[in-house]
Design a protein around this motif. Structure first.
Motif, PDB file in Angstrom:
ATOM      1  N   MET A  52     -43.558 -23.135 -48.792  1.00 51.40           N
ATOM      2  CA  MET A  52     -43.935 -23.560 -47.539  1.00 51.40           C
ATOM      3  C   MET A  52     -43.553 -25.166 -47.356  1.00 51.40           C
ATOM      4  O   MET A  52     -43.782 -25.717 -48.390  1.00 51.40           O
ATOM      5  N   LEU A 101     -39.008 -10.446 -54.223  1.00 52.95           N
ATOM      6  CA  LEU A 101     -39.439 -11.768 -53.481  1.00 52.95           C
ATOM      7  C   LEU A 101     -40.858 -12.406 -53.605  1.00 52.95           C
ATOM      8  O   LEU A 101     -41.768 -11.820 -53.567  1.00 52.95           O
ATOM      9  N   GLY A 110     -50.378  -7.970 -48.827  1.00 53.89           N
ATOM     10  CA  GLY A 110     -51.187  -8.719 -49.762  1.00 53.89           C
ATOM     11  C   GLY A 110     -51.335  -7.944 -51.173  1.00 53.89           C
ATOM     12  O   GLY A 110     -50.761  -6.728 -51.462  1.00 53.89           O
ATOM     13  N   GLN A 155     -43.576  -5.731 -47.767  1.00 54.13           N
ATOM     14  CA  GLN A 155     -44.349  -6.935 -48.270  1.00 54.13           C
ATOM     15  C   GLN A 155     -45.810  -6.508 -48.033  1.00 54.13           C
ATOM     16  O   GLN A 155     -46.235  -5.846 -46.859  1.00 54.13           O
ATOM     17  N   GLU A 214     -44.185 -21.248 -54.216  1.00 58.07           N
ATOM     18  CA  GLU A 214     -45.256 -21.711 -53.459  1.00 58.07           C
ATOM     19  C   GLU A 214     -45.023 -23.281 -53.739  1.00 58.07           C
ATOM     20  O   GLU A 214     -45.116 -24.066 -52.645  1.00 58.07           O
ATOM     21  N   CYS A 216     -53.730 -18.732 -46.610  1.00 56.80           N
ATOM     22  CA  CYS A 216     -53.348 -17.385 -45.887  1.00 56.80           C
ATOM     23  C   CYS A 216     -54.164 -16.784 -45.269  1.00 56.80           C
ATOM     24  O   CYS A 216     -55.589 -16.749 -45.692  1.00 56.80           O
ATOM     25  N   LEU A 246     -44.820  -8.045 -53.327  1.00 57.78           N
ATOM     26  CA  LEU A 246     -46.261  -7.656 -53.626  1.00 57.78           C
ATOM     27  C   LEU A 246     -47.135  -8.457 -54.377  1.00 57.78           C
ATOM     28  O   LEU A 246     -47.836  -7.878 -54.768  1.00 57.78           O
ATOM     29  N   LEU A 293     -50.680 -13.825 -41.201  1.00 56.71           N
ATOM     30  CA  LEU A 293     -50.761 -14.766 -42.406  1.00 56.71           C
ATOM     31  C   LEU A 293     -51.071 -16.251 -41.910  1.00 56.71           C
ATOM     32  O   LEU A 293     -51.688 -17.139 -42.426  1.00 56.71           O
ATOM     33  N   TYR A 296     -51.275  -8.245 -39.775  1.00 60.05           N
ATOM     34  CA  TYR A 296     -50.685  -8.971 -40.651  1.00 60.05           C
ATOM     35  C   TYR A 296     -50.490 -10.462 -40.164  1.00 60.05           C
ATOM     36  O   TYR A 296     -49.429 -10.941 -39.958  1.00 60.05           O
ATOM     37  N   ARG A 320     -42.375 -15.932 -53.687  1.00 61.22           N
ATOM     38  CA  ARG A 320     -42.217 -17.648 -53.467  1.00 61.22           C
ATOM     39  C   ARG A 320     -43.086 -18.101 -54.681  1.00 61.22           C
ATOM     40  O   ARG A 320     -44.179 -17.802 -54.999  1.00 61.22           O
TER      41      ARG A 320
HETATM   42  N1  SAH Z   1     -48.753 -11.298 -51.307  1.00 67.07           N
HETATM   43  C1  SAH Z   1     -47.222 -11.556 -51.453  1.00 67.07           C
HETATM   44  C2  SAH Z   1     -46.699 -11.871 -50.065  1.00 67.07           C
HETATM   45  C3  SAH Z   1     -47.275 -12.940 -49.641  1.00 67.07           C
HETATM   46  S1  SAH Z   1     -46.786 -13.286 -48.113  1.00 67.07           S
HETATM   47  C4  SAH Z   1     -46.997 -12.595 -52.609  1.00 67.07           C
HETATM   48  O1  SAH Z   1     -48.157 -13.108 -53.017  1.00 67.07           O
HETATM   49  O2  SAH Z   1     -46.252 -12.946 -52.990  1.00 67.07           O
HETATM   50  C5  SAH Z   1     -45.271 -14.273 -48.254  1.00 67.07           C
HETATM   51  C6  SAH Z   1     -45.402 -15.636 -48.080  1.00 67.07           C
HETATM   52  O3  SAH Z   1     -45.919 -16.182 -46.789  1.00 67.07           O
HETATM   53  C7  SAH Z   1     -46.223 -16.245 -49.090  1.00 67.07           C
HETATM   54  O4  SAH Z   1     -45.519 -16.332 -50.191  1.00 67.07           O
HETATM   55  C8  SAH Z   1     -46.387 -17.861 -48.370  1.00 67.07           C
HETATM   56  O5  SAH Z   1     -45.404 -18.691 -48.825  1.00 67.07           O
HETATM   57  C9  SAH Z   1     -46.258 -17.500 -46.970  1.00 67.07           C
HETATM   58  N2  SAH Z   1     -47.595 -17.816 -46.123  1.00 67.07           N
HETATM   59  C10 SAH Z   1     -48.899 -17.489 -46.277  1.00 67.07           C
HETATM   60  N3  SAH Z   1     -49.619 -18.106 -45.490  1.00 67.07           N
HETATM   61  C11 SAH Z   1     -48.889 -18.874 -44.711  1.00 67.07           C
HETATM   62  C12 SAH Z   1     -49.051 -19.887 -43.700  1.00 67.07           C
HETATM   63  N4  SAH Z   1     -50.328 -20.050 -43.226  1.00 67.07           N
HETATM   64  N5  SAH Z   1     -48.143 -20.511 -42.959  1.00 67.07           N
HETATM   65  C13 SAH Z   1     -46.693 -20.247 -43.394  1.00 67.07           C
HETATM   66  N6  SAH Z   1     -46.468 -19.244 -44.523  1.00 67.07           N
HETATM   67  C14 SAH Z   1     -47.501 -18.586 -45.030  1.00 67.07           C
END
Ligand code: SAH
Length: 349
Positions: free
Chosen positions: A204, A161, A111, A109, A165, A72, A141, A310, A308, A163
């Motif tokens: 993912m 929400l 970090g 949403q 993962e 991330c 969150l 990611l 933001y 994930r």
């Molecule tokens: N901090 C929160 C929100 C995370 S961001 C949490 O922990 O749930 C939401 C989602 O973005 C993550 O759960 C992850 O699956 C996705 N994500 C993070 N980095 C990514 C990347 N490099 N490529 C694609 N998706 C990504």
């Protein structure tokens, strides 16, 4: 191949395959099978949701994060990441703008930012629900205590929400530092469900070290957990992370999985994610045409959207919210679907 035709039929009629069968279906992926799954998935999606597409306005409230997930871009260890957090007033302004544009779900949403304690979030949630009583609020969150999830729920949050993962503990450990545990994340999902949230999980596609085996486990987990929503999108590397040199996920595999998920759980809320749109200009359309039924346009203030980050090259960072909604509206119309003004709760079937 003929075996797989049988698996597609079984998935559609029984909504369940064995772990081994999911793996076979994933390994057999080719354009013919993808087309077949797509065709069945679209038909099932039409029967449940017609040609409507639900929207959620995504408000990215903070780019501060205490965690160090290897994939991330806003991980704590990325010293180049630009950090910001929105004020309560800014978040409420995003909601007001979103409501005018036709959003009836707001997703907050961010970090894992300790600033957003329950003491900050609960009054904010109560105010959002007071000002927009016809809207649902989704939180994304990260991992928090049961007490916190409970307090946020009582303050008005409807959905969460988180994930998962990956459904494989060893794979989880390849994607996260030792301070984060797969068991804890999974426990959070069960806690959220017990409290009464509509829960979303997800993963993912194409994350490092992921094979058909891990994906089959993800599918089996989702089949048994029966979330309200499942967010899947391609992994896209971020240049300032340990996974900078890994290759990303593919649009084709993501769409294949979307079709499988639609057949597995016909009423599942399935977003065609921004990451799909980032990899391919037609990615979100392809997602919808594979069985997805949700899009999540960006409602964050334009000034923070690039921060933001990611993953690299995220789309829609220069556009106003109105443009994002209008653009997606047109895109969906072009493929025969239309955005609706609705909270977008899962249909009970
Ligand atoms: N901090 C929160 C929100 C995370 S961001 C949490 O922990 O749930 C939401 C989602 O973005 C993550 O759960 C992850 O699956 C996705 N994500 C993070 N980095 C990514 C990347 N490099 N490529 C694609 N998706 C990504």
């Amino acid at each position: 191949m003929s075996d797989c035709v049988h698996l597609v039929r079984k998935l559609e009629s029984e909504h369940s395959l064995t772990l081994a069968e999911y793996e076979i279906l994933l390994r057999a992926r080719d354009e013919t099978l993808a087309a077949q799954l797509r065709e069945r998935a679209v038909q099932v999606r039409q029967a449940v949701y017609g040609n409507t597409v639900f929207t959620r306005g995504l408000i990215e409230i903070s780019s501060f994060c205490k965690n160090n997930c290897y994939y991330c871009g806003i991980r704590a260890g990325n010293l180049k990441a630009e950090r910001y957090r929105l004020t309560t007033e800014e978040i409420l302004e995003c909601c007001a703008e979103g409501w005018e544009l036709g959003f009836r779900t707001f997703v907050l949403q961010g970090g894992e930012d300790p600033f957003f304690s329950d003491a900050v979030l609960c009054p904010l949630l109560r105010q959002i629900k007071r000002e927009f009583p016809d809207c649902a609020v989704t939180l994304s969150l990260g991992e928090r205590s049961r007490e916190s999830y409970q307090a946020l729920f009582e303050a008005g949050a409807d959905r969460y929400l988180l994930r998962h993962e990956t459904a494989d503990a060893e794979h989880y450990a390849r994607l996260h530092p030792a301070s984060l545990s797969w068991e804890h994340r999974m426990n959070c999902l069960h806690t959220l469900r017990e409290i009464g949230y509509q829960v979303g999980c997800g993963f993912m596609v194409g994350s490092p070290a992921q094979t058909e085996r891990e994906l089959a486990k993800d599918l089996k987990f989702i089949e048994s957990f029966r979330p309200a929503m499942c967010g899947i999108g391609p992994f896209i590397p971020h240049r300032d992370t340990p996974f900078a040199d890994h290759s990303g996920g593919s649009v084709e595999l993501t769409c294949y999985l979307l079709s499988i998920l639609r057949l597995m759980q016909p009423n599942l809320l399935l977003p065609a994610t921004t990451a799909l749109g980032t990899l391919d200009p037609m990615g979100r359309e392809k997602g919808i045409l594979a069985g997805a039924n949700v899009v999540m346009p960006n409602l964050s203030p334009v000034s923070v959207r690039k921060k933001y980050a990611l993953y690299d090259n995220k789309i829609c960072t220069g556009e106003e919210s109105a443009q994002c909604r209008g653009c997606l509206d047109r895109r969906m119309q072009n493929i025969g679907y239309s955005l609706v003004i609705d909270r977008g709760d899962p249909k009970t079937i």
